[in-house]
Design an enzyme around this catalytic site. Structure first.
Site, mmCIF file in Angstrom:
data_model
loop_
_atom_site.group_PDB
_atom_site.id
_atom_site.type_symbol
_atom_site.label_atom_id
_atom_site.label_comp_id
_atom_site.label_asym_id
_atom_site.label_seq_id
_atom_site.Cartn_x
_atom_site.Cartn_y
_atom_site.Cartn_z
ATOM 1 N N ASP A 256 0.852 -1.193 0.000
ATOM 2 C CA ASP A 256 0.000 0.000 0.000
ATOM 3 C C ASP A 256 0.888 1.244 0.000
ATOM 4 O O ASP A 256 0.988 1.975 1.004
ATOM 5 C CB ASP A 256 -0.941 -0.015 1.202
ATOM 6 C CG ASP A 256 -1.912 -1.183 1.154
ATOM 7 O OD1 ASP A 256 -2.182 -1.673 0.048
ATOM 8 O OD2 ASP A 256 -2.384 -1.605 2.228
ATOM 9 N N LYS A 311 -11.334 -5.044 -5.326
ATOM 10 C CA LYS A 311 -12.644 -5.228 -4.702
ATOM 11 C C LYS A 311 -13.781 -4.724 -5.600
ATOM 12 O O LYS A 311 -14.532 -3.810 -5.257
ATOM 13 C CB LYS A 311 -12.717 -4.558 -3.337
ATOM 14 C CG LYS A 311 -11.746 -5.129 -2.306
ATOM 15 C CD LYS A 311 -11.968 -4.501 -0.948
ATOM 16 C CE LYS A 311 -11.013 -5.071 0.084
ATOM 17 N NZ LYS A 311 -9.627 -4.606 -0.138
ATOM 18 N N SER A 369 -11.369 -7.631 8.261
ATOM 19 C CA SER A 369 -10.704 -7.459 9.554
ATOM 20 C C SER A 369 -10.971 -6.095 10.178
ATOM 21 O O SER A 369 -10.438 -5.798 11.242
ATOM 22 C CB SER A 369 -9.187 -7.644 9.387
ATOM 23 O OG SER A 369 -8.677 -6.767 8.406
#
Length: 479
Positions: A256, A311, A369
């Site tokens: 990231d 996603k 999460s």
């Protein structure tokens, strides 16, 4: 308690079960779809405290040396109150096994206070095949707890005792089905015809131990990545299993980063230690298609898979453009992508038919999460059902618990792994490498800032790789 007194109490208990409608006669369908003339609904016992207390007394008395066990654990969920009552009678501590880990709190599959190496007695209500007991044993073993014995209220005498013995568990049953029928017949609760009907039923419906053993062995948590590579329907999943096996790594690093040069440097540094590099390509401030060629070259040289965590969650046509067109041309370089099931099958159909790489795989998002997420059980079940409908496309599932143990060809990818942190300021929750592999069932563990934020990113990746691989070897050896 003397034997005569024990037997008298046991006979009365059998009558009590009949009186509270815990034992039913007629035509009922079992969990495996077989019709049975006798059905045992022992969940009703929780509404009868005196009956529950009697059951606890009988089970404790029946076990000659219950004090040799350090812990008790009821098979979820019907046996949990039985184990609780036994714990109160004996002062033996109890642990609880969840059927799935939660994404809040401790996020453990095994709840309670215990030490590695302690011996636990499994408590169950009814045993037909014994598979539910073995599932509980596997999760307890994964937490370092030993299991050698199980005590049950009723043995249906259909092969479960023998199957458990062959798998290292000695079963102690308070009542057998034959014994129960004798007691009920003696008390006038059933007639000769029903006794004979149940006897014939038991003789005709013995479990197929060969098939059951085969099913148990197909539990993905028991199998090596090498053997699972042959079971993968999706080609990228098969390739991933081979990479994990040959490189001895289950580590996915989440890259990231916002700078292209930093991304390429990271890929070079962690490449020898990872099976997957996960990107969010749209956060790069200086993205250019010229980045893709060197990124692919690094992935090929170090033998890892590129994974764009996009996603996808839109109508099919939009997803098709997002995947194969636009600025990033994801379908040309990312062998793996993520998708939500929220928008239905159109997303998967779009990913399946788009141009780009011939070999491609999708991870469906089933659990996350982050704290406070809105995913519920219904969504999780629908996501797993969708994964089964697209076996050639779906490489695996993103989740926080072992949701699909009977599908060894699928990969469980679990994010939120850290050796140190527990949470961050934005709601991300972390689990330890050992916990995520042994208790949550992860095949691939995603580590982000634990690697990208380290002074020596290569050394950090190597450390995570070693710890995760050790946990994986423990999971396979104990299964």
């Amino acid at each position: 308690m003397k034997m005569d007194s024990f037997n008298a109490k046991l006979k009365q208990f059998a009558k009590d079960l009949f009186a509270i409608d815990a034992i039913k006669f007629g035509e009922y369908k079992t969990k495996v779809g077989v019709m049975t003339p006798v059905y045992c609904d022992l969940r009703v016992i929780v509404s009868y405290p005196r009956t529950m207390e009697t059951l606890a007394d009988l089970l404790v008395t029946y076990l000659e040396n219950i004090s040799r066990f350090d812990l008790l654990c009821g098979v979820p969920y019907t046996a949990l109150p039985i184990a609780t009552a036994m714990s109160l009678k004996t002062s033996i501590p109890m642990v609880m096994r969840r059927k799935e880990a939660k994404d809040y709190g401790t996020k453990k599959l095994i709840e309670g206070i215990f030490k590695e190496g302690q011996n636990c007695l499994i408590v169950e209500d009814v045993v037909t095949s014994g598979s539910s007991i073995l599932e509980t044993v596997k999760d307890l073993n994964g937490a370092g707890i030993k299991c050698t014995d199980a005590v049950v209220l009723l043995n249906r005498e259909q092969g479960g005792s023998e199957f458990l013995k062959n798998n290292g568990i000695q079963m102690h049953s308070l009542l057998s089905m034959t014994q129960l029928m004798e007691y009920l017949h003696e008390a006038g609760c059933v007639d000769d015809a029903m006794v004979e009907k149940v006897k014939k039923y038991l003789a005709a419906t013995q479990i197929d131990q060969t098939q059951l053993t085969k099913t148990i062995k197909q539990d993905r948590l028991s199998l090596s990545f090498k053997s699972r590579a042959k079971l993968a329907r999706n080609p990228v999943a098969g390739e991933l299993f081979e990479i994990m096996s040959s490189k001895k790594t289950t580590l996915c690093v989440a890259a990231d980063l916002t700078n292209s040069t930093d991304l390429l440097n990271l890929a070079e540094e962690v490449g020898p230690h990872i099976c997957i590099l996960k990107t969010h390509i749209d956060i790069l401030e200086d993205f250019h298609l010229n980045l893709i060629k060197p990124l692919i070259e690094i992935a090929q040289r170090h033998n890892f898979i590129l994974f764009e965590d996009r996603k996808f969650a839109d109508i099919g046509k939009t997803v098709e453009y997002q995947y194969s067109s636009g600025v990033y041309h994801i379908s040309l370089w990312a062998s793996l992508v993520t998708a939500h099931s929220l928008m239905g099958k159109g997303v998967l159909d779009a990913l399946k038919r788009s141009g780009g790489l011939y070999k491609r795989g999708v991870f469906l998002l089933a659990e996350v999460s982050s704290a406070g997420n809105l995913i519920n059980d219904g969504y999780v079940k629908a996501t797993l059902a969708m994964a089964e409908e697209y076996p050639e496309l779906i490489a695996g599932v993103v989740c926080q618990s072992p949701l699909f143990r009977a599908h060894p060809g699928l990969v469980q990818l679990t994010p939120g792994v850290s050796l140190d942190a527990e949470k961050d300021a934005l709601g991300q929750r972390y689990a330890s490498p050992r916990n995520v592999v042994l208790e949550r069932g992860a095949d691939v563990a995603v580590v982000g800032r634990g690697v990208t934020g380290a002074k020596d990113r290569g050394a950090a990746a190597q450390k995570y790789r070693e710890v995760l691989w050790e946990a994986y070897l423990g999971r396979v050896e104990e299964a």
